[in-house]
Design a protein around this motif. Structure first.
Motif, PDB file in Angstrom:
ATOM      1  N   VAL A   1      93.080  41.411 -21.736  1.00 12.70           N
ATOM      2  CA  VAL A   1      92.153  40.576 -22.498  1.00 12.70           C
ATOM      3  C   VAL A   1      91.133  39.994 -21.522  1.00 12.70           C
ATOM      4  CG1 VAL A   1      91.911  38.604 -24.070  1.00 12.70           C
ATOM      5  CG2 VAL A   1      94.009  39.962 -24.106  1.00 12.70           C
ATOM      6  N   ALA A   2      89.889  39.810 -22.000  1.00 15.79           N
ATOM      7  CA  ALA A   2      88.839  39.220 -21.175  1.00 15.79           C
ATOM      8  C   ALA A   2      88.290  37.973 -21.850  1.00 15.79           C
ATOM      9  CB  ALA A   2      87.707  40.217 -20.946  1.00 15.79           C
ATOM     10  N   THR A   3      87.712  37.093 -21.048  1.00 17.69           N
ATOM     11  CA  THR A   3      86.961  35.967 -21.590  1.00 17.69           C
ATOM     12  C   THR A   3      85.508  36.088 -21.146  1.00 17.69           C
ATOM     13  OG1 THR A   3      87.335  34.511 -19.687  1.00 17.69           O
ATOM     14  CG2 THR A   3      88.986  34.461 -21.455  1.00 17.69           C
ATOM     15  N   LEU A   4      84.629  35.439 -21.877  1.00 18.80           N
ATOM     16  CA  LEU A   4      83.218  35.321 -21.500  1.00 18.80           C
ATOM     17  C   LEU A   4      82.896  33.839 -21.446  1.00 18.80           C
ATOM     18  CD1 LEU A   4      80.418  36.471 -20.904  1.00 18.80           C
ATOM     19  CD2 LEU A   4      80.008  36.580 -23.378  1.00 18.80           C
TER      20      LEU A   4
ATOM     21  N   ALA B   1      77.871  46.540 -24.559  1.00 20.05           N
ATOM     22  CA  ALA B   1      78.904  46.584 -23.521  1.00 20.05           C
ATOM     23  C   ALA B   1      80.081  45.684 -23.883  1.00 20.05           C
ATOM     24  CB  ALA B   1      78.317  46.168 -22.173  1.00 20.05           C
ATOM     25  N   ILE B   2      79.787  44.498 -24.437  1.00 17.07           N
ATOM     26  CA  ILE B   2      80.863  43.595 -24.857  1.00 17.07           C
ATOM     27  C   ILE B   2      81.625  44.199 -26.032  1.00 17.07           C
ATOM     28  CG2 ILE B   2      81.379  41.327 -25.833  1.00 17.07           C
ATOM     29  CD1 ILE B   2      78.852  40.299 -24.372  1.00 17.07           C
TER      30      ILE B   2
ATOM     31  N   GLY C   1      83.987  31.375 -24.675  1.00 11.37           N
ATOM     32  CA  GLY C   1      84.133  29.923 -24.601  1.00 11.37           C
ATOM     33  C   GLY C   1      82.758  29.276 -24.662  1.00 11.37           C
ATOM     34  N   ILE C   2      82.430  28.601 -25.770  1.00 10.40           N
ATOM     35  CA  ILE C   2      81.083  28.110 -26.034  1.00 10.40           C
ATOM     36  C   ILE C   2      81.047  26.601 -25.808  1.00 10.40           C
ATOM     37  CG2 ILE C   2      79.233  27.993 -27.750  1.00 10.40           C
ATOM     38  CD1 ILE C   2      80.889  30.281 -29.237  1.00 10.40           C
TER      39      ILE C   2
ATOM     40  N   PRO D   1      79.352  39.713 -30.620  1.00 11.59           N
ATOM     41  CA  PRO D   1      80.229  40.866 -30.420  1.00 11.59           C
ATOM     42  C   PRO D   1      81.573  40.527 -29.800  1.00 11.59           C
ATOM     43  CG  PRO D   1      78.479  40.904 -28.790  1.00 11.59           C
ATOM     44  CD  PRO D   1      78.178  39.781 -29.740  1.00 11.59           C
ATOM     45  N   CYS D   2      81.772  39.272 -29.378  1.00 12.97           N
ATOM     46  CA  CYS D   2      83.082  38.861 -28.876  1.00 12.97           C
ATOM     47  C   CYS D   2      84.068  38.832 -30.043  1.00 12.97           C
ATOM     48  CB  CYS D   2      83.002  37.493 -28.207  1.00 12.97           C
ATOM     49  SG  CYS D   2      81.939  37.453 -26.742  1.00 12.97           S
ATOM     50  N   ASP D   3      85.329  38.981 -29.744  1.00 12.79           N
ATOM     51  CA  ASP D   3      86.351  39.077 -30.789  1.00 12.79           C
ATOM     52  C   ASP D   3      86.872  37.716 -31.227  1.00 12.79           C
ATOM     53  OD1 ASP D   3      86.615  42.107 -30.739  1.00 12.79           O
ATOM     54  OD2 ASP D   3      86.967  41.598 -28.641  1.00 12.79           O
ATOM     55  N   PHE D   4      86.783  36.730 -30.354  1.00  9.79           N
ATOM     56  CA  PHE D   4      87.194  35.353 -30.651  1.00  9.79           C
ATOM     57  C   PHE D   4      86.164  34.409 -30.050  1.00  9.79           C
ATOM     58  CE2 PHE D   4      90.995  37.928 -30.513  1.00  9.79           C
ATOM     59  CZ  PHE D   4      91.732  37.515 -31.609  1.00  9.79           C
TER      60      PHE D   4
END
Length: 262
Positions: A54-57, A94-95, A105-106, A120-123
């Motif tokens: 899993v990745a975070t942005l 790409a995401i 994380g906003i 395009p992030c999943d969460f």
């Protein structure tokens, strides 16, 4: 933390989790062409890493992202400006095409292009005081980095029209109510909560996470009958895997499974 490309994005590798950072904190992580290039490179590296589940942005510093760099946007309207209009779509693609789930994380701000960056992030985890919205209609244009296409798929057409055509910020609690974000937390807790959610997801089978994301992303691209067939095909690809057997054996034996992505 490892810098990527020109150093405007970075990756922090944490066992099964990879944290991708916009790394331009002195400019509130406003996006420039080099930063967008670095983000593409970062997610390509994450996608290629078989150990990452899993990745975070995230945004380095106090702000997630202020959107597009205003000087860059001013320069691009000059008649003789040479513009690669595919840079931002390349980042979003790409995401979206990263095999692993991505948690955004906003914190504090994600207007306009930064809002679209999260779609395009999943969460999406958001701070309760974040400035989050599509402002482009107040700037003489409209959101055309995916806002009119990805957003209705997340919140429905009526909600999407309100967000796009009002040009106003969305209250984080209202964003949660409409399914746009998954959780509202205190501003100072955003990054850690995004990482914690990613760690929770990492407990699951990596092949199941990747195939599940692949099937879900295709849900709006084909009729139901074809989608069900595609889903079954992806599922059957896991029938003979070690993790599939491990999952059932662990449940029958009353223990935690030990997945390895094989």
């Amino acid at each position: 933390m490892e810098s990527v490309g020109s150093g405007l994005a970075a990756i922090d590798w944490n066992d099964d989790r990879a944290d991708v950072y916009l790394s331009r904190p002195d400019k509130r992580n406003a996006m420039t062409v080099p930063l967008m290039d670095d983000l593409v490179a970062a997610f390509e590296r994450v996608d290629a890493d078989g150990d990452v589940r899993v990745a975070t942005l995230l945004g380095e510093g106090p702000v997630f992202c202020a959107g597009m760099d205003l000087e860059m946007m001013r320069d691009r309207v000059e008649p003789d400006a040479e513009i690669d209009r595919n840079k931002f779509p390349d980042v979003l693609e790409a995401i979206e095409e990263t095999r692993q789930p991505v948690v955004a994380g906003i914190k504090r701000a994600a207007p306009a292009g930064a809002f679209e960056l999260t779609l395009p992030c999943d969460f999406r985890i958001i701070g309760r005081n974040a400035k989050y919205g599509l402002l482009e209609v107040a700037l003489g244009t409209f959101p055309h980095g995916g806002g009119t296409q990805r957003l209705p798929r997340l919140v429905g057409l009526s909600n999407a029209k309100e967000i796009v055509l009002s040009g106003e910020f969305v209250d984080p609690e209202e964003a949660a109510d409409m399914g746009l974000v998954h959780e509202v937390v205190d501003t100072d807790a955003v990054d850690e909560r995004a990482k914690a959610l990613a760690d929770d997801l990492c407990e699951n089978a990596p092949l199941g996470l990747r195939k599940g994301k692949q099937a879900l992303n295709a849900a709006f691209d084909m009729p139901l009958e074809r989608g069900l067939e595609y889903e079954r095909r992806l599922g059957h690809e896991l029938d003979d895997t070690r993790d599939y057997r491990e999952g059932f054996e662990a449940r029958l034996e009353g223990r935690e499974p030990e997945f390895c992505g094989e």
